[in-house]
Scaffold this motif. Structure first.
Motif, mmCIF file in Angstrom:
data_model
loop_
_atom_site.group_PDB
_atom_site.id
_atom_site.type_symbol
_atom_site.label_atom_id
_atom_site.label_comp_id
_atom_site.label_asym_id
_atom_site.label_seq_id
_atom_site.Cartn_x
_atom_site.Cartn_y
_atom_site.Cartn_z
ATOM 1 N N SER A 141 0.533 -1.539 0.210
ATOM 2 C CA SER A 141 0.206 0.115 -0.033
ATOM 3 C C SER A 141 1.075 1.223 -0.254
ATOM 4 C CB SER A 141 -0.629 0.513 1.061
ATOM 5 O OG SER A 141 -0.653 0.450 2.753
ATOM 6 N N ASN A 146 -4.338 1.682 -1.054
ATOM 7 C CA ASN A 146 -5.182 0.652 -0.276
ATOM 8 C C ASN A 146 -5.825 -0.396 -0.464
ATOM 9 O OD1 ASN A 146 -7.395 2.570 -0.300
ATOM 10 N ND2 ASN A 146 -6.924 3.209 1.552
ATOM 11 N N SER A 189 -4.023 0.521 5.369
ATOM 12 C CA SER A 189 -4.298 2.150 4.911
ATOM 13 C C SER A 189 -3.068 2.371 6.285
ATOM 14 C CB SER A 189 -5.175 2.667 7.053
ATOM 15 O OG SER A 189 -6.681 2.198 6.163
ATOM 16 N N THR A 199 -1.140 6.975 -0.629
ATOM 17 C CA THR A 199 -2.437 7.719 -0.176
ATOM 18 C C THR A 199 -3.200 8.991 -1.027
ATOM 19 O OG1 THR A 199 -4.235 7.569 1.674
ATOM 20 C CG2 THR A 199 -2.186 8.500 2.259
ATOM 21 N N ASN A 411 -11.443 9.619 3.580
ATOM 22 C CA ASN A 411 -10.699 11.145 3.865
ATOM 23 C C ASN A 411 -9.918 11.436 3.099
ATOM 24 O OD1 ASN A 411 -9.766 8.753 1.531
ATOM 25 N ND2 ASN A 411 -7.573 7.562 3.001
ATOM 26 N N SER A 445 -5.988 9.700 7.270
ATOM 27 C CA SER A 445 -6.041 8.133 6.943
ATOM 28 C C SER A 445 -6.007 6.969 8.265
ATOM 29 C CB SER A 445 -4.065 7.753 6.352
ATOM 30 O OG SER A 445 -4.266 8.211 5.245
ATOM 31 N N THR A 454 -13.169 3.085 5.287
ATOM 32 C CA THR A 454 -12.160 3.382 4.429
ATOM 33 C C THR A 454 -12.355 2.309 3.305
ATOM 34 O OG1 THR A 454 -10.530 1.274 5.640
ATOM 35 C CG2 THR A 454 -10.240 3.965 5.942
#
Length: 497
Positions: A141, A146, A189, A199, A411, A445, A454
């Motif tokens: 990730s 993710n 995450s 992210t 997010n 996150s 998420t």
């Protein structure tokens, strides 16, 4: 069952319709009662409208992101030309190139080979297997979404859980099953905070910081890793300990047969030519990202490679990202004569998440409006009362607020809303903007309590191995720990004061 589905659909539809109307009403009421000057008043009203629509998903998130293209020019906040320019910038292309590399990895199963290779080499105890999934998920990730990480690891985890349940019974393996499922979601995450492309909130920060503070030194890809990779490692260790040693302790009487993972790994066969090319391009891009700018490690500085060019400032991470992506469109497949085409071909274009790209653009346009309309300055002045508070308290408050708000909202949308406001506070209070913007970015996150927080949370919750209470009680402790650690890191370690 069908009746339940219809009821849920109708309830969701009514919620969205309510959000649609509420957003419009809030916009109209605000511009009628606010005493701000015209341009910042309209900009704030549009931000309120978009926030409500983003939170309630009254229309698709990408559609809400297009609102500035219409309302900013009509209300005189900024021109249509300036608003449109926010949707095409180097950060967008950084994300675009990174996603093309990730899609190439998925297309040729390189991501699966990496994950299985890592997981199959760990020990046989329940806790070591959970750790192996967290290491694999965290590493992947850092470079791919993710969501893709969780989707890939879940079937492997489910196969192990199923095998263990058959051999030892569902009761004996219940805690292990829950710990493994949550480890997949949480590591996906946590890993994302370690790199710019891991992210979306990180990329949002990069662009808004550059927009608002064009004269400040940028935070380079390598500097970001130096700062936040250790945080990702610390969080991984804490979450692993919490899952396997505190909340979901497993019966130590059984061991796990790793043959499932070895069988899947061996089923991939030898690494193909295409996988080797993608891995080489990916590794090269990572090295170029990390060492593009100078990296400060205490009193020691590693000089960036971009300095060898006469116009080093013309080169950014988007340049590297698109260069790597273009290579994949150029380098042919091994069987090009029989099958035709390069390693990455036209199929990738339709798989790119254009809706997310529009979401980025909408947030960047909003940030542009905040600055140019004078709204950022007005907001900063309105919070003069907080200027005398201890900075460490402000950082902790930001971390907590953003963390728990993200449990219910996107997010990316949370970062889009908060970062321009925090930038305004920093200007007014005359503090380093990184002190306020970085904790908000990382905290976006850090939502671990709710399935809706998420995509990885939702994905593992769909395994039916968890109850909401399992995720909520575990996530609450991680949320609090994350806020504390982020505060201490930003205030004491990074030397931003």
């Amino acid at each position: 069952m069908e009746t339940d589905s219809v009821s849920r659909f109708l309830g969701n539809y009514k919620f969205k319709r309510t959000g649609l109307v509420l957003g419009i009403l809030a916009f109209l009421v605000f511009i009628l009662i606010s005493d701000l000057p015209d341009h910042p008043r309209f900009c704030a009203g549009i931000a309120i409208l978009m926030s409500i629509w983003w939170v309630t998903e009254a229309v698709p998130l990408a559609v809400t992101s297009l609102v500035p293209l219409v309302l900013f020019p009509l209300t005189g906040v900024i021109s249509g030309k300036d608003a449109a320019a926010a949707y095409t910038n180097s950060t967008i292309f950084l994300f675009l190139g990174g996603f093309i590399i990730a899609l190439a990895m998925e297309r040729w199963n390189l991501h699966k080979r990496i994950a299985l290779g890592l997981v199959s080499r760990f020990g046989k105890s329940p806790s070591s297997i959970v750790l192996s999934f967290m290491v694999a998920g965290g590493f992947l990730s850092m470079w791919i979404s993710n969501t893709a990480t969780a989707v890939m690891l879940l079937p492997i985890g489910m196969a192990i859980v199923s095998k263990m349940s058959e051999e030892h019974g569902s009761v004996a393996t219940s805690n292990f099953s829950k710990a493994l499922m949550l480890s997949i979601a949480y590591s996906a995450s946590i890993g994302g905070i370690a790199t710019y492309i891991g992210t979306p909130p990180n990329l949002v920060f990069q662009r808004i910081y550059a927009q608002t503070f064009p004269n400040n030194a940028s935070v380079g890809f390598g500097q970001w890793i130096i700062w936040f990779f250790p945080l990702a490692v610390l969080l991984t260790i804490f979450v692993w300990w919490l899952l396997t040693k505190v909340i979901f302790r497993s019966d130590g009487s059984f061991v796990i047969d790793r043959s499932i993972m070895r069988t899947e790994y061996e089923g991939l066969g030898r690494m193909k030519y295409e996988e080797k090319v993608i891995l080489t391009v990916f590794a090269s891009a990572a090295v170029l990202w990390i060492f593009r700018e100078d990296i400060a490690i205490g009193a020691f500085t590693i000089k960036g490679w971009a300095n060898i060019f006469p116009a080093a400032k013309f080169i950014d991470d988007g340049t590297v990202s698109i260069f790597a992506a273009v290579l994949l469109f150029i380098i042919p497949k091994k069987k090009v004569l029989e099958e035709g085409g390069a390693i990455v071909d036209g199929w990738v274009i339709q798989d790119i998440p254009w809706d997310v790209i529009l979401l980025f653009g909408g947030g960047f346009a909003l940030a542009e409006g905040f600055v140019k309309s004078g709204l950022s300055e007005a907001i900063g002045k309105s919070f003069d009362f907080a200027a005398g508070m201890p900075v460490i308290f402000i950082i902790f408050s930001i971390s907590l607020i953003v963390t728990f708000l993200t449990e219910l909202t996107s997010n990316t949308a949370t970062a889009q809303i908060f970062l321009p406001i925090l930038a305004a506070f920093a200007i007014e209070w005359k503090v380093d903007p990184l002190l306020l913007m970085l904790p908000a970015t990382i905290s976006a996150s850090m939502a671990f309590m709710m399935p809706v927080a998420t995509p990885p949370n939702a994905i593992v919750f769909g395994s039916r191995k968890l109850q909401i209470a399992d995720m909520a009680k575990t996530g609450f402790f991680i949320n609090i720990f994350g806020a504390v650690v982020i505060t201490l890191l930003i205030y004491f370690v990074l030397g931003l004061r």
